[in-house]
Design a protein around this motif. Sequence first.
Motif, PDB file in Angstrom:
ATOM      1  N   ALA A  69     -28.538 -24.866 -30.083  1.00  0.00           N
ATOM      2  CA  ALA A  69     -28.142 -25.785 -29.016  1.00  0.00           C
ATOM      3  C   ALA A  69     -28.304 -25.128 -27.646  1.00  0.00           C
ATOM      4  N   ASP A  70     -27.947 -23.849 -27.545  1.00  0.00           N
ATOM      5  CA  ASP A  70     -28.129 -23.119 -26.282  1.00  0.00           C
ATOM      6  C   ASP A  70     -29.600 -23.055 -25.891  1.00  0.00           C
ATOM      7  N   ASN A  71     -30.469 -22.796 -26.884  1.00  0.00           N
ATOM      8  CA  ASN A  71     -31.906 -22.730 -26.608  1.00  0.00           C
ATOM      9  C   ASN A  71     -32.458 -24.080 -26.178  1.00  0.00           C
TER      10      ASN A  71
ATOM     11  N   GLY B  12     -20.995 -18.071 -32.152  1.00  0.00           N
ATOM     12  CA  GLY B  12     -22.138 -17.214 -32.400  1.00  0.00           C
ATOM     13  C   GLY B  12     -23.010 -17.681 -33.556  1.00  0.00           C
ATOM     14  N   SER B  13     -22.836 -18.935 -34.000  1.00  0.00           N
ATOM     15  CA  SER B  13     -23.583 -19.436 -35.154  1.00  0.00           C
ATOM     16  C   SER B  13     -25.021 -19.788 -34.779  1.00  0.00           C
ATOM     17  N   LYS B  14     -25.849 -19.991 -35.807  1.00  0.00           N
ATOM     18  CA  LYS B  14     -27.237 -20.376 -35.576  1.00  0.00           C
ATOM     19  C   LYS B  14     -27.317 -21.735 -34.890  1.00  0.00           C
ATOM     20  N   VAL B  15     -26.420 -22.639 -35.256  1.00  0.00           N
ATOM     21  CA  VAL B  15     -26.430 -23.967 -34.643  1.00  0.00           C
ATOM     22  C   VAL B  15     -26.099 -23.854 -33.157  1.00  0.00           C
ATOM     23  N   SER B  16     -25.116 -23.035 -32.822  1.00  0.00           N
ATOM     24  CA  SER B  16     -24.766 -22.850 -31.412  1.00  0.00           C
ATOM     25  C   SER B  16     -25.917 -22.196 -30.647  1.00  0.00           C
TER      26      SER B  16
ATOM     27  N   TYR C  37     -43.601 -24.050 -29.174  1.00  0.00           N
ATOM     28  CA  TYR C  37     -43.303 -22.644 -28.927  1.00  0.00           C
ATOM     29  C   TYR C  37     -42.249 -22.216 -29.942  1.00  0.00           C
ATOM     30  N   PHE C  38     -42.551 -21.179 -30.700  1.00  0.00           N
ATOM     31  CA  PHE C  38     -41.642 -20.694 -31.724  1.00  0.00           C
ATOM     32  C   PHE C  38     -41.112 -19.325 -31.340  1.00  0.00           C
ATOM     33  N   HIS C  39     -39.842 -19.114 -31.583  1.00  0.00           N
ATOM     34  CA  HIS C  39     -39.268 -17.782 -31.454  1.00  0.00           C
ATOM     35  C   HIS C  39     -38.073 -17.681 -32.396  1.00  0.00           C
ATOM     36  N   ASN C  40     -37.866 -16.504 -32.911  1.00  0.00           N
ATOM     37  CA  ASN C  40     -36.757 -16.260 -33.833  1.00  0.00           C
ATOM     38  C   ASN C  40     -35.586 -15.669 -33.077  1.00  0.00           C
TER      39      ASN C  40
END
Length: 127
Positions: A95-97, A88-92, A24-27
């Motif tokens: 990790a949340d996702n 608020g970074s992409k890595v964070s 499953y992909f989402h941006n």
Amino acid sequence: MNVFKEVADIQTADMLQLPVPKAYFHNVSVPPSEFQRDMVADLARRAEQVRAKQVEPHEDNMLTITNDGRKLALDQRLANAMLPDDEGSKVSACADNILSAMGRQSGAAARAVGLLRPIYSEAGRNL
């Protein structure tokens, strides 16, 4: 390649017929931090210097600038290890996702915390 096939036992995914989970992909869009905004301006300045031939290719070049931009876009700590973790970074967000998806699958997000694996990026660092 044909010589290699004579000595190697090559099995493709089609030959093995292993079960593959559905992906499953989402941006997710995240706003840049203040440091990232400043650094993007610096990347633009460096690019202009390269275009104007004000620096030698061994000092700075578009490939280096592009690579620095890719690192910066992923996590500001890849550009400067002394910077703090940006919530608020992409890595964070990633990790949340992951934590959210694992919590939905197992039924308890608290148990999923211990199951998180390190995330390895193309930048070659363990985040």
